[in-house]
Motif scaffolding. Structure first.
Motif, PDB file in Angstrom:
ATOM      1  N   TYR A   1     -10.394 -11.887  12.177  1.00 28.83           N
ATOM      2  CA  TYR A   1     -11.144 -13.272  10.788  1.00 28.83           C
ATOM      3  C   TYR A   1     -11.370 -14.140  11.463  1.00 28.83           C
ATOM      4  CZ  TYR A   1     -10.418  -7.292  10.014  1.00 28.83           C
ATOM      5  OH  TYR A   1     -10.956  -6.370  10.001  1.00 28.83           O
ATOM      6  N   SER A   2     -12.174 -14.767  10.099  1.00 30.78           N
ATOM      7  CA  SER A   2     -12.019 -15.897   9.542  1.00 30.78           C
ATOM      8  C   SER A   2     -12.223 -16.039   7.493  1.00 30.78           C
ATOM      9  CB  SER A   2     -13.595 -16.520   9.699  1.00 30.78           C
ATOM     10  OG  SER A   2     -14.646 -15.854   9.116  1.00 30.78           O
ATOM     11  N   GLY A   3     -10.984 -16.741   8.002  1.00 24.52           N
ATOM     12  CA  GLY A   3     -11.274 -16.956   6.156  1.00 24.52           C
ATOM     13  C   GLY A   3     -10.251 -17.064   5.154  1.00 24.52           C
ATOM     14  N   ILE A   4      -9.216 -16.337   5.973  1.00 25.95           N
ATOM     15  CA  ILE A   4      -7.805 -15.825   6.135  1.00 25.95           C
ATOM     16  C   ILE A   4      -6.619 -16.871   5.959  1.00 25.95           C
ATOM     17  CG2 ILE A   4      -6.219 -13.977   6.382  1.00 25.95           C
ATOM     18  CD1 ILE A   4      -8.077 -12.157   7.593  1.00 25.95           C
ATOM     19  N   ALA A   5      -5.692 -16.927   4.632  1.00 23.11           N
ATOM     20  CA  ALA A   5      -5.113 -18.123   5.015  1.00 23.11           C
ATOM     21  C   ALA A   5      -4.484 -17.646   6.343  1.00 23.11           C
ATOM     22  CB  ALA A   5      -3.232 -17.633   3.960  1.00 23.11           C
ATOM     23  N   THR A   6      -3.376 -19.223   7.046  1.00 27.41           N
ATOM     24  CA  THR A   6      -3.341 -19.870   8.032  1.00 27.41           C
ATOM     25  C   THR A   6      -1.896 -19.465   8.185  1.00 27.41           C
ATOM     26  OG1 THR A   6      -2.947 -22.062   7.171  1.00 27.41           O
ATOM     27  CG2 THR A   6      -6.002 -21.557   8.523  1.00 27.41           C
ATOM     28  N   SER A   7      -1.353 -19.309   7.167  1.00 26.57           N
ATOM     29  CA  SER A   7       0.198 -19.519   7.311  1.00 26.57           C
ATOM     30  C   SER A   7       1.105 -18.116   6.360  1.00 26.57           C
ATOM     31  CB  SER A   7       0.741 -20.172   6.751  1.00 26.57           C
ATOM     32  OG  SER A   7       0.969 -21.022   5.711  1.00 26.57           O
ATOM     33  N   SER A   8       1.779 -17.397   7.024  1.00 30.59           N
ATOM     34  CA  SER A   8       2.233 -16.361   5.463  1.00 30.59           C
ATOM     35  C   SER A   8       0.468 -15.408   4.682  1.00 30.59           C
ATOM     36  CB  SER A   8       2.526 -16.371   4.503  1.00 30.59           C
ATOM     37  OG  SER A   8       3.477 -17.662   4.654  1.00 30.59           O
ATOM     38  N   SER A   9      -0.088 -14.889   6.108  1.00 30.05           N
ATOM     39  CA  SER A   9      -1.275 -14.257   5.689  1.00 30.05           C
ATOM     40  C   SER A   9      -0.512 -12.596   5.013  1.00 30.05           C
ATOM     41  CB  SER A   9      -2.492 -14.247   6.738  1.00 30.05           C
ATOM     42  OG  SER A   9      -2.078 -13.738   8.244  1.00 30.05           O
ATOM     43  N   LEU A  10       0.517 -12.492   6.232  1.00 31.06           N
ATOM     44  CA  LEU A  10       0.938 -11.096   5.625  1.00 31.06           C
ATOM     45  C   LEU A  10       1.998 -11.038   4.105  1.00 31.06           C
ATOM     46  CD1 LEU A  10       1.288  -7.835   7.087  1.00 31.06           C
ATOM     47  CD2 LEU A  10       2.865  -8.616   7.632  1.00 31.06           C
ATOM     48  N   ASP A  11       1.203 -10.583   3.676  1.00 28.63           N
ATOM     49  CA  ASP A  11       2.151 -10.402   1.882  1.00 28.63           C
ATOM     50  C   ASP A  11       2.879  -8.991   2.123  1.00 28.63           C
ATOM     51  OD1 ASP A  11       0.154  -8.960   1.172  1.00 28.63           O
ATOM     52  OD2 ASP A  11      -0.265 -10.022  -1.064  1.00 28.63           O
ATOM     53  N   LYS A  12       2.503  -8.254   2.482  1.00 32.72           N
ATOM     54  CA  LYS A  12       3.233  -6.776   2.111  1.00 32.72           C
ATOM     55  C   LYS A  12       3.028  -5.410   3.533  1.00 32.72           C
ATOM     56  CE  LYS A  12       2.715  -6.781  -2.762  1.00 32.72           C
ATOM     57  NZ  LYS A  12       2.825  -5.984  -4.121  1.00 32.72           N
ATOM     58  N   THR A  13       3.730  -4.705   3.426  1.00 32.67           N
ATOM     59  CA  THR A  13       3.138  -3.464   4.783  1.00 32.67           C
ATOM     60  C   THR A  13       3.850  -2.281   3.908  1.00 32.67           C
ATOM     61  OG1 THR A  13       5.837  -3.759   5.853  1.00 32.67           O
ATOM     62  CG2 THR A  13       3.813  -5.014   6.722  1.00 32.67           C
ATOM     63  N   ALA A  14       3.056  -1.539   4.441  1.00 26.15           N
ATOM     64  CA  ALA A  14       3.922   0.591   3.752  1.00 26.15           C
ATOM     65  C   ALA A  14       3.624   0.627   4.965  1.00 26.15           C
ATOM     66  CB  ALA A  14       2.708   0.425   2.413  1.00 26.15           C
ATOM     67  N   SER A  15       4.318   1.608   4.756  1.00 21.97           N
ATOM     68  CA  SER A  15       4.027   2.786   5.718  1.00 21.97           C
ATOM     69  C   SER A  15       3.701   4.497   4.702  1.00 21.97           C
ATOM     70  CB  SER A  15       4.641   3.681   6.824  1.00 21.97           C
ATOM     71  OG  SER A  15       6.224   3.682   6.499  1.00 21.97           O
ATOM     72  N   ASN A  16       3.430   6.362   5.148  1.00 24.21           N
ATOM     73  CA  ASN A  16       3.212   6.742   5.120  1.00 24.21           C
ATOM     74  C   ASN A  16       2.919   8.074   5.964  1.00 24.21           C
ATOM     75  OD1 ASN A  16       3.289   9.138   3.025  1.00 24.21           O
ATOM     76  ND2 ASN A  16       0.978   8.378   2.223  1.00 24.21           N
ATOM     77  N   GLU A  17       3.855   8.823   5.715  1.00 20.51           N
ATOM     78  CA  GLU A  17       3.206  10.483   6.864  1.00 20.51           C
ATOM     79  C   GLU A  17       3.036  11.814   6.370  1.00 20.51           C
ATOM     80  OE1 GLU A  17       7.588  11.707   8.922  1.00 20.51           O
ATOM     81  OE2 GLU A  17       7.363   9.189   8.621  1.00 20.51           O
ATOM     82  N   ASP A  18       2.633  12.317   6.739  1.00 22.60           N
ATOM     83  CA  ASP A  18       1.637  13.424   6.590  1.00 22.60           C
ATOM     84  C   ASP A  18       1.817  13.919   6.867  1.00 22.60           C
ATOM     85  OD1 ASP A  18      -1.042  15.302   3.955  1.00 22.60           O
ATOM     86  OD2 ASP A  18       0.974  15.776   4.606  1.00 22.60           O
TER      87      ASP A  18
END
Length: 124
Positions: A105-122
């Motif tokens: 991808y282009s146009g995404i912050a060059t540092s600290s681009s990941l701000d959250k994660t989550a997971s779910n299972e069913d």
């Protein structure tokens, strides 16, 4: 600059200890690279690393399915690389069946681009 998907490539292997994916063109400097990986194991940390010249890959999230199918998944990313290599190799802790998709991808912050994660299972 708007966020844009530059390219993607997928690959798979049966009973392999590593999987190499080579995008159609070498990744561009500063872009975000993402790898989604599914594999047949209910054991944690089966993807031991991802290697690529001039790139540092970090695991964003890992979800181990200990239910019936035992298919687990990881998402990894490398941000703001300079002169990254054309081939990306997924290294596994043991021989597994694996499928992976690479995205750039282009146009995404060059540092600290990941701000959250989550997971779910069913599971049914």
């Amino acid at each position: 600059m708007a966020i844009a998907r530059v390219q993607f490539k997928s690959g798979s292997g049966a009973s392999v200890s590593s999987l190499a994916i080579t995008p159609d063109s070498a990744p561009s400097n500063g872009n975000l690279q993402v790898m989604t990986i599914a594999y047949n194991s209910a054991t944690a940390s089966r993807v031991s690393s991802i290697s690529q010249t001039n790139a540092t890959w970090v695991r964003a999230i890992q979800k181990n399915n200990t239910g019936g199918g035992a298919i687990s998944a990881d998402i990894w990313y490398a941000e703001n690389t300079t002169s990254p290599g054309a081939t990306i190799t997924i290294n596994l802790a043991s021989s597994l069946d694996i499928a992976a998709t690479y995205l750039e991808y282009s146009g995404i912050a060059t540092s600290s681009s990941l701000d959250k994660t989550a997971s779910n299972e069913d599971y049914v």
